[in-house]
Scaffold this motif. Sequence first.
Motif, PDB file in Angstrom:
ATOM      1  N   GLU A 104       0.810  -1.230   0.000  1.00  0.00           N
ATOM      2  CA  GLU A 104       0.000   0.000   0.000  1.00  0.00           C
ATOM      3  C   GLU A 104       0.838   1.273   0.000  1.00  0.00           C
ATOM      4  OE1 GLU A 104      -2.702  -0.790   3.177  1.00  0.00           O
ATOM      5  OE2 GLU A 104      -3.961  -2.021   1.890  1.00  0.00           O
ATOM      6  N   CYS A 298     -19.052 -11.967  -0.339  1.00  0.00           N
ATOM      7  CA  CYS A 298     -18.949 -11.359  -1.675  1.00  0.00           C
ATOM      8  C   CYS A 298     -19.509 -12.335  -2.713  1.00  0.00           C
ATOM      9  CB  CYS A 298     -17.484 -11.120  -2.039  1.00  0.00           C
ATOM     10  SG  CYS A 298     -16.628 -10.041  -0.917  1.00  0.00           S
ATOM     11  N   SER A 326     -17.502  -5.586   0.760  1.00  0.00           N
ATOM     12  CA  SER A 326     -16.795  -4.346   0.383  1.00  0.00           C
ATOM     13  C   SER A 326     -17.596  -3.102   0.773  1.00  0.00           C
ATOM     14  CB  SER A 326     -16.512  -4.338  -1.121  1.00  0.00           C
ATOM     15  OG  SER A 326     -17.718  -4.524  -1.835  1.00  0.00           O
ATOM     16  N   ARG A 329     -17.601  -3.021   5.145  1.00  0.00           N
ATOM     17  CA  ARG A 329     -16.389  -2.612   5.855  1.00  0.00           C
ATOM     18  C   ARG A 329     -16.210  -1.096   5.882  1.00  0.00           C
ATOM     19  NH1 ARG A 329     -11.187  -4.397   2.204  1.00  0.00           N
ATOM     20  NH2 ARG A 329     -10.107  -3.254   3.836  1.00  0.00           N
ATOM     21  N   TYR A 330     -16.860  -0.383   4.964  1.00  0.00           N
ATOM     22  CA  TYR A 330     -16.677   1.071   4.921  1.00  0.00           C
ATOM     23  C   TYR A 330     -17.913   1.849   5.336  1.00  0.00           C
ATOM     24  CZ  TYR A 330     -12.355  -0.057   2.549  1.00  0.00           C
ATOM     25  OH  TYR A 330     -11.115  -0.559   2.257  1.00  0.00           O
ATOM     26  N   THR A 350     -10.813 -14.174   0.787  1.00  0.00           N
ATOM     27  CA  THR A 350     -11.301 -12.972   0.118  1.00  0.00           C
ATOM     28  C   THR A 350     -11.027 -11.740   0.983  1.00  0.00           C
ATOM     29  OG1 THR A 350     -12.938 -14.290  -1.002  1.00  0.00           O
ATOM     30  CG2 THR A 350     -13.368 -11.931  -0.926  1.00  0.00           C
ATOM     31  N   ALA A 351     -10.301 -10.771   0.403  1.00  0.00           N
ATOM     32  CA  ALA A 351      -9.794  -9.644   1.198  1.00  0.00           C
ATOM     33  C   ALA A 351     -10.915  -8.878   1.895  1.00  0.00           C
ATOM     34  CB  ALA A 351      -8.994  -8.711   0.292  1.00  0.00           C
ATOM     35  N   ASP A 352     -11.989  -8.565   1.166  1.00  0.00           N
ATOM     36  CA  ASP A 352     -13.065  -7.763   1.766  1.00  0.00           C
ATOM     37  C   ASP A 352     -13.786  -8.536   2.873  1.00  0.00           C
ATOM     38  OD1 ASP A 352     -12.899  -5.283   0.387  1.00  0.00           O
ATOM     39  OD2 ASP A 352     -13.673  -6.262  -1.408  1.00  0.00           O
ATOM     40  N   ALA A 355     -11.665  -8.489   5.915  1.00  0.00           N
ATOM     41  CA  ALA A 355     -11.703  -7.185   6.597  1.00  0.00           C
ATOM     42  C   ALA A 355     -13.006  -7.047   7.386  1.00  0.00           C
ATOM     43  CB  ALA A 355     -11.585  -6.068   5.570  1.00  0.00           C
ATOM     44  N   GLU A 606      -8.304  -5.978  -2.511  1.00  0.00           N
ATOM     45  CA  GLU A 606      -9.546  -5.186  -2.591  1.00  0.00           C
ATOM     46  C   GLU A 606      -9.903  -4.907  -4.019  1.00  0.00           C
ATOM     47  OE1 GLU A 606     -10.779  -1.690  -0.280  1.00  0.00           O
ATOM     48  OE2 GLU A 606      -8.895  -2.088   0.771  1.00  0.00           O
TER      49      GLU A 606
END
Length: 606
Positions: A104, A298, A326, A329-330, A350-352, A355, A606
């Motif tokens: 990142e 997802c 996705s 998480r936000y 799965t990343a999302d 998280a 992501e």
Amino acid sequence: MCGIVGYIGGQQAYPILIEGLRKLEYRGYDSAGVALLNGGGLQIIKSAGRLHELEQKIGPDSPAGQIGIGHTRWATHGRPSDSNAHPHSDCTGEFVVIHNGIIENYQTLRQQLRADGHIFRSETDTEVLAHLVEHHYRGNLTAALRKVMAQISGSYAMVVMSGREPYRLVCARKDSPLIVGLGHGENFIASDIPALLRHTRDTYILDDGELAEVTKETVNIETSRGPVKKPVYHVRWDAVAAEKEGYDHFMLKEIHEQPKAIRETLRSRLGEGRVTLEELCITPDQAKGFRKVVMVACGTAYHAGLVGKYVFEKLLRLPVEVDVASEFRYRNPLLGPDNLVIVISQSGETADTLAALRLAGEQGCTVVAITNVVGSTVSREAHQVIYTWAGPEIAVASTKAYTTQLIVLYLLAIHLGTLTETISPDQSAALTSELFRLPAKVDAILKKNDQILEFARTLQKWEDAFFIGRGLDYAVALEGSLKLKEISYIHAEAYAAGEMKHGTLALITSQIPVIALATQPDLHEKMWSNITEVKARGAYVLAITMEGDAQTAKEADTVFEIPHTLPQLAPVLSVIPLQLLAYHAAVLRGCDVDKPRNLAKSVTVE
Ligand code: AGP
């Protein structure tokens, strides 16, 4: 989604790397590369495209060397190209790196390194790793990688090799899977078990923050706190299970494996009209204390959650939210200790979803994971895990994972409903005995494959299709539409049938295909009106109904009957013709069924 293979030992590394990467092709990739060390001499060959393009570039003379690394890349930073393919090297060409994940803070690091005189040759985030190793190297590769790890943020599974130390590979992971395979006088590294199975079943599954120094005789693992002793994980599943077994595609094989996968997932969890989930430690008091259930996932796993919502609300009388990971998480979700959060993920990587799991844990929720991969990150980080015993799913399009996720959601709902006493022993007995019958009913549907093939011949000529349904049928319509889109590239929309006249009906013209799911008896009359509405505008309607539903058959142009079952359980059956439909349409249109364009099996970024 990217693939990593590393080898060190007495054999020529190149064929082992290529064969290992081929086993990981299902993860999706757009370029590939290898690096081999022969004495101190380093050779790097890479190419955009598939592995055979790399092999063509290499030609008949394979690069020599008994230590090497190989990579398949799925582009994130920088387009798919020869220069962006891994391995990446530093300015001196002495250090090479392969990497899965995303660094990142790579832009800041890149600027600093440039200011120090480093020259970059790619657009990738990964290249900073090679330059950082060069920057920190003081005669010890492991020490240099330790320093790199302290400096980077993001996710990684990476392997570093250097001509300065042609007797070891050094690798590390954070938020991206990495495994060390143990041999005799040789050792392996891979991002996934299938890459290793031809050589060994004994592995170390690295955890986040771990670094491994691998020579042909030894494997030393450490974290920033010091050396780590890990148990050897012996892989029990068979390599043959990951082969096509005579089917033209993995997807078709996996569709046909569903009766077995469902049986396996039910095995030892059903008995005497009751559900036993031994792996789950939730007391009746805890269960009665839940005020809300949240399901997060997802894609296809999210669609399984949508079915779960209907089932949980009906059986537990608890409010259930379902969210795409996705988004969840936000959105600063309202969570608390009296919430049960269920994360659903086939891969468990799965990343999302991961998280979302961590966020729910931080908010004090009880987090239960439903996953198919033992040892996956989701399985290790959730408070409790219920596995779907579907076996490895190779095709990008998820099929048996979905139906087994549904099965686990039914089991969990019955189990919790029993603990909270919201379902009676009679209801539990009726549901469990019908669950037992589902594998045979799926088999019966698979035997009617020709009927679906016939409809697919008509469907494949169109560029648009609609899926409609109400209630549970709407949740399945969403999954049917996703399947068709992702592998046949036919544009498809799924709509709650009652919502059509609020806009979408404008798109219904002469001969547009509409797949209408009508398996829910209490919503039949409403669905008949919706079918009439689209037919009046010229649509061609395929209806999916339960056997004996003469009226729906009369309303539609053509009908596919699933065996009779309890309405709540119908999604396990009604999705099967939709999977077959997508499969046949894709084959008839000449699509790459198992590896659809732009998609990857496991979405670890992501
Ligand atoms: C399904 O056909 C898809 N390829 C995709 O939507 C998938 O279900 C999604 O990426 C979630 O994956 P997971 O279950 O491994 O978390």
